[in-house]
Scaffold this active site. Structure first.
Site, PDB file in Angstrom:
ATOM      1  N   ILE A  13      -2.489  21.753 -22.459  1.00 30.77           N
ATOM      2  CA  ILE A  13      -2.847  22.353 -21.297  1.00 30.77           C
ATOM      3  C   ILE A  13      -4.077  21.417 -20.570  1.00 30.77           C
ATOM      4  N   ASP A  60     -15.631  13.435 -30.196  1.00 31.63           N
ATOM      5  CA  ASP A  60     -15.413  14.788 -30.906  1.00 31.63           C
ATOM      6  C   ASP A  60     -16.568  15.616 -30.186  1.00 31.63           C
ATOM      7  N   ILE A  61     -16.027  16.834 -29.982  1.00 30.70           N
ATOM      8  CA  ILE A  61     -16.836  17.764 -29.334  1.00 30.70           C
ATOM      9  C   ILE A  61     -17.883  18.108 -30.237  1.00 30.70           C
ATOM     10  N   ALA A  83     -10.776  21.624 -25.452  1.00 28.11           N
ATOM     11  CA  ALA A  83     -10.568  21.123 -26.842  1.00 28.11           C
ATOM     12  C   ALA A  83     -10.694  22.141 -27.777  1.00 28.11           C
ATOM     13  N   THR A 126      -8.374  32.729 -24.880  1.00 27.85           N
ATOM     14  CA  THR A 126      -6.903  33.044 -25.473  1.00 27.85           C
ATOM     15  C   THR A 126      -7.019  34.772 -25.467  1.00 27.85           C
ATOM     16  N   ASP A 127      -5.521  35.228 -25.036  1.00 32.29           N
ATOM     17  CA  ASP A 127      -5.489  36.530 -25.110  1.00 32.29           C
ATOM     18  C   ASP A 127      -5.593  36.953 -26.719  1.00 32.29           C
ATOM     19  N   GLU A 128      -5.244  36.058 -27.539  1.00 28.22           N
ATOM     20  CA  GLU A 128      -5.115  36.425 -29.062  1.00 28.22           C
ATOM     21  C   GLU A 128      -6.494  37.108 -29.511  1.00 28.22           C
ATOM     22  N   TYR A 154      -7.581  31.314 -36.592  1.00 33.27           N
ATOM     23  CA  TYR A 154      -7.512  30.693 -35.342  1.00 33.27           C
ATOM     24  C   TYR A 154      -8.307  31.549 -34.127  1.00 33.27           C
ATOM     25  N   LYS A 158     -11.656  31.380 -32.145  1.00 32.03           N
ATOM     26  CA  LYS A 158     -11.837  31.564 -30.663  1.00 32.03           C
ATOM     27  C   LYS A 158     -12.897  32.806 -30.255  1.00 32.03           C
ATOM     28  N   ASN A 184       1.344  29.824 -22.872  1.00 32.50           N
ATOM     29  CA  ASN A 184       1.836  28.752 -22.129  1.00 32.50           C
ATOM     30  C   ASN A 184       2.989  28.067 -22.409  1.00 32.50           C
ATOM     31  N   LEU A 194       6.577  27.299 -30.733  1.00 33.72           N
ATOM     32  CA  LEU A 194       7.650  28.023 -30.428  1.00 33.72           C
ATOM     33  C   LEU A 194       8.928  27.114 -29.548  1.00 33.72           C
ATOM     34  N   GLY A 279       0.130  37.983 -41.478  1.00 36.32           N
ATOM     35  CA  GLY A 279      -0.686  38.681 -40.282  1.00 36.32           C
ATOM     36  C   GLY A 279      -0.402  38.508 -38.802  1.00 36.32           C
TER      37      GLY A 279
HETATM   38  P1  NAD Z   1      -3.367  21.412 -28.053  1.00 38.67           P
HETATM   39  O1  NAD Z   1      -3.614  21.460 -29.456  1.00 38.67           O
HETATM   40  O2  NAD Z   1      -2.174  20.940 -27.340  1.00 38.67           O
HETATM   41  O3  NAD Z   1      -4.458  20.250 -27.453  1.00 38.67           O
HETATM   42  C1  NAD Z   1      -5.975  20.360 -27.965  1.00 38.67           C
HETATM   43  C2  NAD Z   1      -6.466  19.082 -27.627  1.00 38.67           C
HETATM   44  O4  NAD Z   1      -7.883  19.237 -28.144  1.00 38.67           O
HETATM   45  C3  NAD Z   1      -5.845  17.823 -28.479  1.00 38.67           C
HETATM   46  O5  NAD Z   1      -5.621  16.682 -27.239  1.00 38.67           O
HETATM   47  C4  NAD Z   1      -7.013  17.607 -29.235  1.00 38.67           C
HETATM   48  O6  NAD Z   1      -6.717  15.935 -29.711  1.00 38.67           O
HETATM   49  C5  NAD Z   1      -8.173  17.962 -28.813  1.00 38.67           C
HETATM   50  N1  NAD Z   1      -9.041  17.957 -29.807  1.00 38.67           N
HETATM   51  C6  NAD Z   1      -9.088  18.846 -30.768  1.00 38.67           C
HETATM   52  N2  NAD Z   1     -10.253  18.890 -31.682  1.00 38.67           N
HETATM   53  C7  NAD Z   1     -11.123  18.147 -30.985  1.00 38.67           C
HETATM   54  C8  NAD Z   1     -12.582  17.955 -30.868  1.00 38.67           C
HETATM   55  N3  NAD Z   1     -13.227  18.391 -32.195  1.00 38.67           N
HETATM   56  N4  NAD Z   1     -13.111  17.209 -30.251  1.00 38.67           N
HETATM   57  C9  NAD Z   1     -12.324  16.713 -29.106  1.00 38.67           C
HETATM   58  N5  NAD Z   1     -11.133  16.891 -28.944  1.00 38.67           N
HETATM   59  C10 NAD Z   1     -10.582  17.715 -29.772  1.00 38.67           C
HETATM   60  O7  NAD Z   1      -4.008  22.684 -27.362  1.00 38.67           O
HETATM   61  P2  NAD Z   1      -3.532  23.605 -26.100  1.00 38.67           P
HETATM   62  O8  NAD Z   1      -2.299  24.353 -26.559  1.00 38.67           O
HETATM   63  O9  NAD Z   1      -3.357  22.697 -25.022  1.00 38.67           O
HETATM   64  O10 NAD Z   1      -4.574  24.655 -25.987  1.00 38.67           O
HETATM   65  C11 NAD Z   1      -5.748  24.052 -25.045  1.00 38.67           C
HETATM   66  C12 NAD Z   1      -6.899  25.290 -24.964  1.00 38.67           C
HETATM   67  O11 NAD Z   1      -6.175  26.438 -24.483  1.00 38.67           O
HETATM   68  C13 NAD Z   1      -7.364  25.913 -26.379  1.00 38.67           C
HETATM   69  O12 NAD Z   1      -8.563  26.053 -26.284  1.00 38.67           O
HETATM   70  C14 NAD Z   1      -6.472  27.003 -26.777  1.00 38.67           C
HETATM   71  O13 NAD Z   1      -7.238  27.850 -27.594  1.00 38.67           O
HETATM   72  C15 NAD Z   1      -6.343  27.430 -25.375  1.00 38.67           C
HETATM   73  N6  NAD Z   1      -5.083  28.481 -25.209  1.00 38.67           N
HETATM   74  C16 NAD Z   1      -3.700  27.916 -25.389  1.00 38.67           C
HETATM   75  C17 NAD Z   1      -2.774  28.697 -25.208  1.00 38.67           C
HETATM   76  C18 NAD Z   1      -1.266  28.135 -25.332  1.00 38.67           C
HETATM   77  O14 NAD Z   1      -0.419  28.882 -25.348  1.00 38.67           O
HETATM   78  N7  NAD Z   1      -1.116  26.770 -25.913  1.00 38.67           N
HETATM   79  C19 NAD Z   1      -2.861  29.951 -24.486  1.00 38.67           C
HETATM   80  C20 NAD Z   1      -4.250  30.327 -24.210  1.00 38.67           C
HETATM   81  C21 NAD Z   1      -5.136  29.642 -24.562  1.00 38.67           C
HETATM   82  O1  TDX Z   2       8.713  28.063 -35.833  1.00 35.72           O
HETATM   83  C1  TDX Z   2       8.377  28.941 -35.240  1.00 35.72           C
HETATM   84  N1  TDX Z   2       9.193  30.134 -35.270  1.00 35.72           N
HETATM   85  C2  TDX Z   2       8.807  31.327 -34.797  1.00 35.72           C
HETATM   86  O2  TDX Z   2       9.260  32.348 -34.965  1.00 35.72           O
HETATM   87  C3  TDX Z   2       7.078  29.048 -34.644  1.00 35.72           C
HETATM   88  C4  TDX Z   2       6.261  27.666 -34.546  1.00 35.72           C
HETATM   89  C5  TDX Z   2       6.659  30.307 -33.806  1.00 35.72           C
HETATM   90  N2  TDX Z   2       7.370  31.447 -34.137  1.00 35.72           N
HETATM   91  C6  TDX Z   2       6.897  32.603 -33.431  1.00 35.72           C
HETATM   92  C7  TDX Z   2       5.430  32.793 -33.880  1.00 35.72           C
HETATM   93  C8  TDX Z   2       5.050  33.754 -32.453  1.00 35.72           C
HETATM   94  O3  TDX Z   2       5.374  35.144 -32.708  1.00 35.72           O
HETATM   95  O4  TDX Z   2       6.882  32.333 -31.897  1.00 35.72           O
HETATM   96  C9  TDX Z   2       5.800  32.993 -31.421  1.00 35.72           C
HETATM   97  C10 TDX Z   2       4.834  32.021 -30.804  1.00 35.72           C
HETATM   98  O5  TDX Z   2       4.511  31.201 -31.733  1.00 35.72           O
HETATM   99  P1  TDX Z   2       3.510  29.911 -31.420  1.00 35.72           P
HETATM  100  O6  TDX Z   2       4.129  29.021 -30.595  1.00 35.72           O
HETATM  101  O7  TDX Z   2       2.933  29.206 -32.743  1.00 35.72           O
HETATM  102  O8  TDX Z   2       2.345  30.519 -30.690  1.00 35.72           O
HETATM  103  P2  TDX Z   2       1.096  31.646 -30.708  1.00 35.72           P
HETATM  104  O9  TDX Z   2       1.094  31.930 -32.148  1.00 35.72           O
HETATM  105  O10 TDX Z   2       1.713  33.138 -30.065  1.00 35.72           O
HETATM  106  O11 TDX Z   2      -0.017  31.164 -30.167  1.00 35.72           O
HETATM  107  C11 TDX Z   2       0.013  30.397 -28.961  1.00 35.72           C
HETATM  108  O12 TDX Z   2      -0.496  31.449 -27.724  1.00 35.72           O
HETATM  109  C12 TDX Z   2      -1.893  31.504 -27.561  1.00 35.72           C
HETATM  110  C13 TDX Z   2      -0.946  29.394 -28.905  1.00 35.72           C
HETATM  111  O13 TDX Z   2      -0.393  28.361 -29.969  1.00 35.72           O
HETATM  112  C14 TDX Z   2      -2.176  29.580 -29.041  1.00 35.72           C
HETATM  113  O14 TDX Z   2      -3.233  28.362 -28.980  1.00 35.72           O
HETATM  114  C15 TDX Z   2      -2.639  30.254 -27.923  1.00 35.72           C
HETATM  115  O15 TDX Z   2      -4.028  30.883 -27.877  1.00 35.72           O
END
Ligand code: NAD
Ligand code: TDX
Length: 346
Positions: A13, A60-61, A83, A126-128, A154, A158, A184, A194, A279
């Site tokens: 993101i 690193d943050i 991050a 996150t909504d989680e 996780y 958050k 996202n 997923l 969980g």
């Molecule tokens: P991601 O895992 O793809 O990216 C995380 C990035 O943070 C990576 O580039 C990693 O190198 C960097 N990072 C990790 N630890 C670090 C540290 N200590 N210092 C500096 N950089 C560091 O994650 P994402 O899916 O892009 O998520 C970004 C943010 O959005 C996160 O805070 C996550 O909780 C939140 N979020 C994600 C989703 C989703 O669906 N992916 C949804 C809602 C919220």
């Molecule tokens: O191999 C898989 N098989 C499967 O059934 C994986 C990786 C996931 N799943 C299921 C678990 C979840 O119900 O799919 C759904 C989505 O899984 P993830 O992609 O791991 O996402 P989720 O656990 O919902 O969390 C994501 O959304 C909220 C992001 O990874 C988080 O960073 C964000 O906060």
């Protein structure tokens, strides 16, 4: 012109946000901090590396000294903290690094904001943090006043960070905002999650590991719509406020997997039901009324279009994800899923 520190910009993101921001606000300077963990990929930022308004710093943050030095140098106007350790399954295996980065890293970034002029701070959450909703109550949604009720290490990390952000607002008057977004999807999504995992495995004719019965529901939002929401909150949001971000697009995991199979012309026999996540949250569903009413935000990309765009991106950018799955990540995959053909079926 503003200087914006974006943390985690080599991730999914954050990377999309960097591209979005430099396109929409070319007058701003973006300083991206990323530790480049397994989830960070500099190739995501390759096309902006030479942009004079962009600087990448490997940091690193949690590195207080390094972060303070960078603030001293850059004098940022805004900090947006993407991050994080972001994968639920990894947090179940090894929670420690989640507490370190997601909580201590957030504290470090906010301390730097306090030290260098009460800088505007946005926390990408996150909504989680709200836990989950039952599958048989489609009338229920997460609002900003839904109690925090987490399930995984996780989401707990958050939630801990969110509480700390609100404490810094109340105690120190730091001008903060928080966004809590649903799942996202889109370009540069790491193939442990997923949607990209299923696309990559489908393209390689590998088994598609569906947890449990695949009935868990997620509320999917195209990543650019999330970036727009964050941009709006940082510009026009009220400090001390939380904004939920989501597009009312709930889908069961199994339906997503079947859709990807269909789009790629593969066979449903690739689906492999594996042991459920510990969980495992049943359903997420965001009520985005507040951000719509206060800031006029609405999602623009419909899921039917967004998923097609995403699949096309993975087809057109094979080297981006093939490099990832051929490297260190493969060890994690083997540990998580083993040989799915002999795996733990339901
Ligand atoms: P991601 O895992 O793809 O990216 C995380 C990035 O943070 C990576 O580039 C990693 O190198 C960097 N990072 C990790 N630890 C670090 C540290 N200590 N210092 C500096 N950089 C560091 O994650 P994402 O899916 O892009 O998520 C970004 C943010 O959005 C996160 O805070 C996550 O909780 C939140 N979020 C994600 C989703 C989703 O669906 N992916 C949804 C809602 C919220
Ligand atoms: O191999 C898989 N098989 C499967 O059934 C994986 C990786 C996931 N799943 C299921 C678990 C979840 O119900 O799919 C759904 C989505 O899984 P993830 O992609 O791991 O996402 P989720 O656990 O919902 O969390 C994501 O959304 C909220 C992001 O990874 C988080 O960073 C964000 O906060």
């Amino acid at each position: 012109m503003s200087t914006i520190i974006v943390t985690g910009g080599a991730g999914f993101i954050g990377g999309n946000f960097v591209h979005y921001h430099l396109k929409e606000h070319p007058e701003d300077r973006i300083v991206c901090i990323d530790k480049l963990t397994y989830a960070g990929n500099l190739s995501t930022l390759a096309s902006v590396m030479n942009n004079p308004n962009f600087r990448f710093v490997k940091l690193d943050i949690c590195d207080r000294e390094g972060i303070f030095k960078l603030f001293e140098e850059e004098k940022p106007d805004v900090v947006i903290n993407f991050a994080a350790e972001s994968h639920v399954d990894r947090s179940i295996e090894d929670p420690g690094i989640f507490l370190q980065t997601n909580i201590m890293g957030t504290a470090t970034m906010m301390d730097a904001c306090r030290e260098y002029g009460n800088i505007r701070y946005h926390q990408v959450s996150t909504d989680e943090v709200y836990g989950d909703l039952p599958l048989d109550r489609p009338d229920l949604f997460f609002t900003e006043t839904t109690p925090i009720h987490t399930s995984s290490p996780y989401s707990s990390s958050k939630a801990g960070a969110d509480l700390l952000v609100m404490a810094y607002f109340r105690t120190y008057g730091l001008p903060v905002t928080i966004s809590r977004c649903s799942n996202n999807y889109g370009p540069y999504h790491f193939p442990e999650k997923l949607i990209p995992l299923m696309i990559a495995n489908c393209l390689n004719d590998k088994p598609l590991p569906v947890y449990g019965e695949g009935k868990n529901v997620r509320d999917w939002l195209y990543v650019e719509d999330h970036c727009k929401a964050i941009d709006l909150i940082v510009r026009n949001g009220s400090v001390g406020e939380v904004y939920n971000v989501g597009g009312h697009n709930e889908m069961a995991n199994i339906d997503i997997v079947k859709l990807i199979i269909k789009e790629l012309g593969k066979d449903e026999s690739l689906i492999t039901y594996v042991t459920d996540r510990k969980g495992h949250d049943l359903r997420y569903a965001i009520d985005p009324t507040k951000i719509h009413n206060e800031l006029g935000w609405l999602p623009e990309t419909k899921f039917a279009d967004g998923i097609k765009k995403t699949i096309k991106w993975y087809l057109d950018n094979r080297s981006w994800w093939e490099e990832i799955i051929s490297g260190e990540y493969q060890k994690y995959y083997d540990k998580m899923y083993g040989d799915s053909n002999n795996g733990d079926y339901l």
